[in-house]
Structure formats: structure tokens, C-alpha cells
Design an enzyme around this catalytic site. Sequence first.
Site, PDB file in Angstrom:
ATOM      1  N   SER A   1     -38.548  14.722 -21.971  1.00  0.00           N
ATOM      2  CA  SER A   1     -39.356  15.509 -22.909  1.00  0.00           C
ATOM      3  C   SER A   1     -38.785  16.905 -23.130  1.00  0.00           C
ATOM      4  O   SER A   1     -38.046  17.442 -22.314  1.00  0.00           O
ATOM      5  CB  SER A   1     -40.783  15.650 -22.376  1.00  0.00           C
ATOM      6  OG  SER A   1     -41.347  14.390 -22.149  1.00  0.00           O
TER       7      SER A   1
HETATM    8  N1  SAH Z   1     -41.338  12.173 -17.232  1.00  0.00           N
HETATM    9  C1  SAH Z   1     -40.094  11.714 -17.812  1.00  0.00           C
HETATM   10  C2  SAH Z   1     -40.275  11.347 -19.282  1.00  0.00           C
HETATM   11  C3  SAH Z   1     -39.819   9.963 -19.489  1.00  0.00           C
HETATM   12  S1  SAH Z   1     -40.276   9.159 -20.993  1.00  0.00           S
HETATM   13  C4  SAH Z   1     -38.970  12.724 -17.619  1.00  0.00           C
HETATM   14  O1  SAH Z   1     -39.236  13.823 -17.126  1.00  0.00           O
HETATM   15  O2  SAH Z   1     -37.813  12.410 -17.936  1.00  0.00           O
HETATM   16  C5  SAH Z   1     -41.537   8.064 -20.425  1.00  0.00           C
HETATM   17  C6  SAH Z   1     -41.161   7.117 -19.314  1.00  0.00           C
HETATM   18  O3  SAH Z   1     -42.298   6.314 -19.061  1.00  0.00           O
HETATM   19  C7  SAH Z   1     -40.028   6.155 -19.637  1.00  0.00           C
HETATM   20  O4  SAH Z   1     -39.036   6.243 -18.666  1.00  0.00           O
HETATM   21  C8  SAH Z   1     -40.710   4.795 -19.642  1.00  0.00           C
HETATM   22  O5  SAH Z   1     -39.870   3.738 -19.194  1.00  0.00           O
HETATM   23  C9  SAH Z   1     -41.857   5.030 -18.705  1.00  0.00           C
HETATM   24  N2  SAH Z   1     -42.975   4.086 -18.826  1.00  0.00           N
HETATM   25  C10 SAH Z   1     -43.544   3.592 -19.952  1.00  0.00           C
HETATM   26  N3  SAH Z   1     -44.558   2.755 -19.646  1.00  0.00           N
HETATM   27  C11 SAH Z   1     -44.638   2.718 -18.286  1.00  0.00           C
HETATM   28  C12 SAH Z   1     -45.476   2.024 -17.356  1.00  0.00           C
HETATM   29  N4  SAH Z   1     -46.428   1.205 -17.756  1.00  0.00           N
HETATM   30  N5  SAH Z   1     -45.263   2.231 -16.030  1.00  0.00           N
HETATM   31  C13 SAH Z   1     -44.277   3.061 -15.598  1.00  0.00           C
HETATM   32  N6  SAH Z   1     -43.455   3.739 -16.422  1.00  0.00           N
HETATM   33  C14 SAH Z   1     -43.627   3.573 -17.758  1.00  0.00           C
END
Ligand code: SAH
Length: 228
Positions: free
Chosen positions: A60
Site C-alpha cells: 500500500s
Molecule cells: N499489508 C500488505 C498489503 C498487501 S495487499 C503490505 O504491507 O504489503 C493485501 C494482501 O492480502 C495480499 O497479499 C493478499 O494476498 C492478501 N489476502 C487477500 N485475501 C486474504 C485472505 N483471505 N487471507 C489472507 N490474506 C489475504
Amino acid sequence: MMVASRKIRLVMELRRAGIADTDVLSAIERIPREAFTPESFRHQAYENMAIPIGQGQTLSQPQVVALMTQALRASRRTKVLEVGTGSGYQAAVLSRLCRRVYTIERFKELLQVAEARFTELRLHNITTRHGDGWKGWREQAPFVRIMVTAGAGGRPGALVDQLAEGGLMVLPVGRTSRDQALLRLTRTADGLVEEHLSDVRFVPLVEGVPDDAVGLTSGFIQRSEGLA
Ligand code: SAH
């Protein structure tokens, strides 16, 4: 420009955007964001922009990380659950502000890279799990703070159940990137209080874990341009 001056410029930009919590700003200053981006984006690590991290996912925008972290009101005593480890950057920032961070990611490849970064940076108060964060982390519940970093279609019931009374959850709600809102839910004795924090654009929260047998490159590519 040197990393230090880029960092200062970013922190000033975050201040102008209304991030006033000095603990949050100093956690952002202390965590090297360049360690959480792919090699080819390292020179843009301190730009206020989202960065693709593979599997169609994004790290993000710093402003969104800062806003969500500030809204979570974590303290040294708190145990936080993060859903969506991704690059690990948000968990790393949280780890400087709380007692322990539990973080779940559904893509094993992303989680392994994030884990290696936590070890390298000696962030020892982060516990990871490969799995479906939509279900929460029952063995560690309740949590006084929960942060979801992928957009859910609605309120995630299991996560609400695992939120302690008096606890806060910060999450984007809305499946399409055009009508997502960042919400803060507070669990009170009488139920949930909902606050609208801002409009955001996150990758979707997907239920379940990718099927290894199918191969990660075939089925789970999502659009990543322009997302938070
Ligand atoms: N907090 C992260 C942002 C990643 S984007 C950072 O600092 O880089 C969102 C993430 O959520 C992705 O990696 C995606 O694979 C994950 N995600 C989506 N649905 C999910 C679920 N049901 N359980 C675990 N992770 C999930």
C-alpha cells in the site's frame, strides 16, 4: 537523492496529509520500506505510491499505511492481528508500535519472502501464518486490535467475533476498487460502532488459500495498477 532525505520528504508529506501521531511517523521512519519492495522498485520506495509485489498484489501507499496505523491506536501493550501480510511492510511498521503482531497471508510465496525480511531486520515480535485470514486466528483470539489490508465485500463475521470488547478493527470494505471505504469498527458492550475514515482502493480479500496444484501463476492474477 539520498535515502535519508527521501525519507524526510515522505514524512513531511505524511504530516501534511494529516498524520499527526509521532509514534506512527517514527515507526515509518525506522522501517526501511526499500527492503519490502521488489528490486526494480527500490528507487521509488519513498515515493507516496503503491508498489506491485507479485501475485497481483500491492504494497500500500505509505499514506494509507500511516492512516490505517494511526487509526488503529495501538500501544506497546497490544496484540494485533493483521490480515494480508503481503510484503510484510505493514506488519513491520506495527511491530514497532505493539507488543506482538500476528499476521496471515494466503499466498505462501509472499509469506516466505516477508518472513525472510522479518528475520533479516530482527523483527522478532511478528508471528506469521499461511492461511485464510477471513477466518481469523482462533487460537490467539481475542484481539484488541485487528487490521485488514484487503477489501472485503462486507463485515467479516469471524474477525468481528475475535475482536475483544472495547477493541478496534480497521478495514477496507467494498469489493470493487471504486466504492471502497476505510472503516473503523469498535466493539462495545452494545454492539459495533462504525466510523468512516476515508475512501480507499485495495486489492480484494479472497476467501480460501490458493491451490498449490493449480500453480500460482495461472489462476490468481489480479489487476494491481492504481490500487492502494
Ligand atoms: N499489508 C500488505 C498489503 C498487501 S495487499 C503490505 O504491507 O504489503 C493485501 C494482501 O492480502 C495480499 O497479499 C493478499 O494476498 C492478501 N489476502 C487477500 N485475501 C486474504 C485472505 N483471505 N487471507 C489472507 N490474506 C489475504
